[in-house]
Design a protein around this motif. Sequence first.
Motif, mmCIF file in Angstrom:
data_model
loop_
_atom_site.group_PDB
_atom_site.id
_atom_site.type_symbol
_atom_site.label_atom_id
_atom_site.label_comp_id
_atom_site.label_asym_id
_atom_site.label_seq_id
_atom_site.Cartn_x
_atom_site.Cartn_y
_atom_site.Cartn_z
ATOM 1 N N MET A 24 -118.103 64.743 -22.485
ATOM 2 C CA MET A 24 -117.357 65.156 -23.223
ATOM 3 C C MET A 24 -116.176 64.314 -23.411
ATOM 4 S SD MET A 24 -115.231 68.860 -22.826
ATOM 5 C CE MET A 24 -114.700 69.551 -24.245
ATOM 6 N N TYR A 25 -115.509 64.119 -24.714
ATOM 7 C CA TYR A 25 -114.551 63.200 -24.856
ATOM 8 C C TYR A 25 -113.205 64.083 -24.896
ATOM 9 C CZ TYR A 25 -111.024 59.904 -26.589
ATOM 10 O OH TYR A 25 -110.226 59.151 -26.904
ATOM 11 N N VAL A 26 -112.198 63.877 -24.244
ATOM 12 C CA VAL A 26 -110.813 64.572 -24.256
ATOM 13 C C VAL A 26 -109.672 63.324 -24.350
ATOM 14 C CG1 VAL A 26 -109.227 66.011 -23.141
ATOM 15 C CG2 VAL A 26 -111.605 66.321 -22.716
ATOM 16 N N GLU A 27 -109.016 63.634 -25.510
ATOM 17 C CA GLU A 27 -107.737 62.868 -25.918
ATOM 18 C C GLU A 27 -106.641 63.391 -25.142
ATOM 19 O OE1 GLU A 27 -105.059 61.023 -29.384
ATOM 20 O OE2 GLU A 27 -106.623 62.475 -29.729
ATOM 21 N N MET A 28 -105.977 62.701 -24.277
ATOM 22 C CA MET A 28 -104.936 63.488 -23.714
ATOM 23 C C MET A 28 -103.634 62.832 -24.027
ATOM 24 S SD MET A 28 -105.125 64.667 -19.679
ATOM 25 C CE MET A 28 -107.147 65.007 -19.904
ATOM 26 N N ILE A 29 -102.803 63.562 -24.190
ATOM 27 C CA ILE A 29 -101.161 63.155 -24.683
ATOM 28 C C ILE A 29 -100.258 63.840 -23.798
ATOM 29 C CG2 ILE A 29 -99.570 62.979 -26.687
ATOM 30 C CD1 ILE A 29 -102.205 63.159 -28.339
ATOM 31 N N ASP A 30 -99.186 63.182 -23.348
ATOM 32 C CA ASP A 30 -98.158 63.789 -22.527
ATOM 33 C C ASP A 30 -97.004 63.662 -23.214
ATOM 34 O OD1 ASP A 30 -96.446 64.685 -20.721
ATOM 35 O OD2 ASP A 30 -96.776 63.335 -19.008
ATOM 36 N N GLU A 31 -96.447 64.441 -23.963
ATOM 37 C CA GLU A 31 -95.248 64.388 -24.528
ATOM 38 C C GLU A 31 -94.104 64.649 -23.918
ATOM 39 O OE1 GLU A 31 -94.936 67.363 -27.789
ATOM 40 O OE2 GLU A 31 -96.552 66.300 -28.979
ATOM 41 N N THR A 32 -94.201 65.001 -22.627
ATOM 42 C CA THR A 32 -93.221 65.413 -21.602
ATOM 43 C C THR A 32 -92.945 63.837 -20.782
ATOM 44 O OG1 THR A 32 -94.584 65.887 -19.623
ATOM 45 C CG2 THR A 32 -93.882 67.841 -21.413
ATOM 46 N N GLY A 33 -93.829 63.333 -20.751
ATOM 47 C CA GLY A 33 -93.677 62.168 -19.707
ATOM 48 C C GLY A 33 -93.725 62.501 -18.162
ATOM 49 N N GLN A 34 -94.074 63.784 -17.758
ATOM 50 C CA GLN A 34 -93.835 64.301 -16.521
ATOM 51 C C GLN A 34 -95.073 64.719 -15.750
ATOM 52 O OE1 GLN A 34 -91.763 67.928 -17.208
ATOM 53 N NE2 GLN A 34 -90.065 67.011 -17.948
ATOM 54 N N VAL A 35 -96.359 64.443 -16.682
ATOM 55 C CA VAL A 35 -97.760 64.757 -15.926
ATOM 56 C C VAL A 35 -98.160 63.757 -15.005
ATOM 57 C CG1 VAL A 35 -99.793 65.725 -16.519
ATOM 58 C CG2 VAL A 35 -98.006 66.618 -17.889
ATOM 59 N N PHE A 70 -99.628 68.035 -23.740
ATOM 60 C CA PHE A 70 -98.853 68.652 -22.517
ATOM 61 C C PHE A 70 -97.505 68.526 -23.339
ATOM 62 C CE2 PHE A 70 -101.963 66.721 -19.862
ATOM 63 C CZ PHE A 70 -102.618 67.693 -19.384
ATOM 64 N N VAL A 71 -96.939 69.710 -23.139
ATOM 65 C CA VAL A 71 -95.315 69.722 -24.125
ATOM 66 C C VAL A 71 -94.328 70.376 -23.017
ATOM 67 C CG1 VAL A 71 -96.837 69.948 -26.199
ATOM 68 C CG2 VAL A 71 -96.384 71.956 -25.198
ATOM 69 N N THR A 72 -93.229 70.596 -23.693
ATOM 70 C CA THR A 72 -92.204 71.386 -23.222
ATOM 71 C C THR A 72 -92.182 72.676 -23.601
ATOM 72 O OG1 THR A 72 -90.697 70.673 -25.102
ATOM 73 C CG2 THR A 72 -90.646 69.195 -23.048
ATOM 74 N N ASN A 73 -91.213 73.550 -23.155
ATOM 75 C CA ASN A 73 -91.060 74.992 -23.515
ATOM 76 C C ASN A 73 -90.653 74.879 -25.137
ATOM 77 O OD1 ASN A 73 -92.186 76.649 -21.748
ATOM 78 N ND2 ASN A 73 -90.231 77.101 -20.783
ATOM 79 N N GLU A 74 -89.751 74.046 -25.061
ATOM 80 C CA GLU A 74 -89.165 73.837 -26.671
ATOM 81 C C GLU A 74 -90.081 73.576 -27.611
ATOM 82 O OE1 GLU A 74 -85.994 71.177 -29.151
ATOM 83 O OE2 GLU A 74 -85.833 70.931 -27.039
ATOM 84 N N ILE A 109 -100.633 72.581 -23.789
ATOM 85 C CA ILE A 109 -99.971 73.042 -22.397
ATOM 86 C C ILE A 109 -98.560 72.984 -22.220
ATOM 87 C CG2 ILE A 109 -100.580 73.378 -19.792
ATOM 88 C CD1 ILE A 109 -103.529 72.627 -20.806
ATOM 89 N N SER A 110 -98.045 73.994 -21.975
ATOM 90 C CA SER A 110 -96.404 73.853 -21.708
ATOM 91 C C SER A 110 -96.417 73.543 -20.183
ATOM 92 C CB SER A 110 -95.630 75.032 -22.251
ATOM 93 O OG SER A 110 -94.277 75.098 -21.529
ATOM 94 N N VAL A 111 -95.777 72.524 -19.972
ATOM 95 C CA VAL A 111 -95.768 72.002 -18.373
ATOM 96 C C VAL A 111 -94.742 72.927 -17.964
ATOM 97 C CG1 VAL A 111 -95.098 70.111 -16.965
ATOM 98 C CG2 VAL A 111 -96.509 69.817 -18.689
ATOM 99 N N ASP A 112 -93.326 73.121 -18.696
ATOM 100 C CA ASP A 112 -92.374 73.955 -18.329
ATOM 101 C C ASP A 112 -93.040 75.342 -17.926
ATOM 102 O OD1 ASP A 112 -90.573 72.037 -18.894
ATOM 103 O OD2 ASP A 112 -90.049 72.682 -20.895
ATOM 104 N N LYS A 113 -93.785 76.079 -18.724
ATOM 105 C CA LYS A 113 -94.407 77.347 -18.445
ATOM 106 C C LYS A 113 -95.368 77.461 -17.413
ATOM 107 C CE LYS A 113 -92.837 80.579 -21.194
ATOM 108 N NZ LYS A 113 -92.066 81.865 -20.744
ATOM 109 N N ALA A 114 -95.975 76.361 -17.395
ATOM 110 C CA ALA A 114 -96.901 76.278 -16.208
ATOM 111 C C ALA A 114 -96.367 76.283 -14.613
ATOM 112 C CB ALA A 114 -97.651 75.164 -16.020
ATOM 113 N N GLU A 115 -95.102 75.606 -14.678
ATOM 114 C CA GLU A 115 -94.351 75.509 -13.573
ATOM 115 C C GLU A 115 -93.748 76.725 -13.083
ATOM 116 O OE1 GLU A 115 -91.394 72.252 -14.125
ATOM 117 O OE2 GLU A 115 -92.814 70.912 -13.451
ATOM 118 N N GLU A 116 -93.216 77.612 -14.131
ATOM 119 C CA GLU A 116 -92.452 78.773 -13.953
ATOM 120 C C GLU A 116 -93.459 79.933 -13.535
ATOM 121 O OE1 GLU A 116 -90.871 80.258 -17.820
ATOM 122 O OE2 GLU A 116 -90.056 78.384 -18.211
ATOM 123 N N GLN A 117 -94.883 79.747 -14.112
ATOM 124 C CA GLN A 117 -95.989 80.877 -13.568
ATOM 125 C C GLN A 117 -96.368 80.548 -12.543
ATOM 126 O OE1 GLN A 117 -96.931 81.959 -18.565
ATOM 127 N NE2 GLN A 117 -98.659 80.934 -17.398
#
Length: 164
Positions: free
Chosen positions: A1-12, A42-46, A104-112
Amino acid sequence: MYVEMIDETGQVSEEIKKQTLDLLEFAAQKIGKENKEMAVTFVTNERSHELNLAYRDTDRPTDVISLEYKPEVPFSFNEEDLKDNPELAEMMDEFDSYIGELFISVDKAEEQANDYGHSFEREMGFLAVHGFLHINGYDHYSPQEEEEMFSLQEEILNAYGLKR
């Protein structure tokens, strides 16, 4: 499987990126989708809020957005041709390898993770598998669908080692 991964947050972290990739490959093997391609951002809540409004007409952030890619059947075939010819359906399935994308919201993942009392790693894994199953046709609109999808996602997470 090929998965392109992008981290828009710079936090992952690299560990979470690797876990996500490994877990998606594990899940793909479990449901027979090893030869597929997808993207994870990977995105922010915003950003999650913007996407949720644009794609689901829901005015709030969310934890994961799944966009399933549904290719058009080539003009010379119709849906009935594929239903009546399993070999042709399999060939088309292999030809159309891109299945969709997850946000995937990194912010929501932390909250949850805090709300549910488990690790951030477990929550990120849960969101990746949940979204992956959605882009592969699983849903939870009816009690039967919910039972099938939630059982499968728990089975995958537990077998991978991300237990509650």
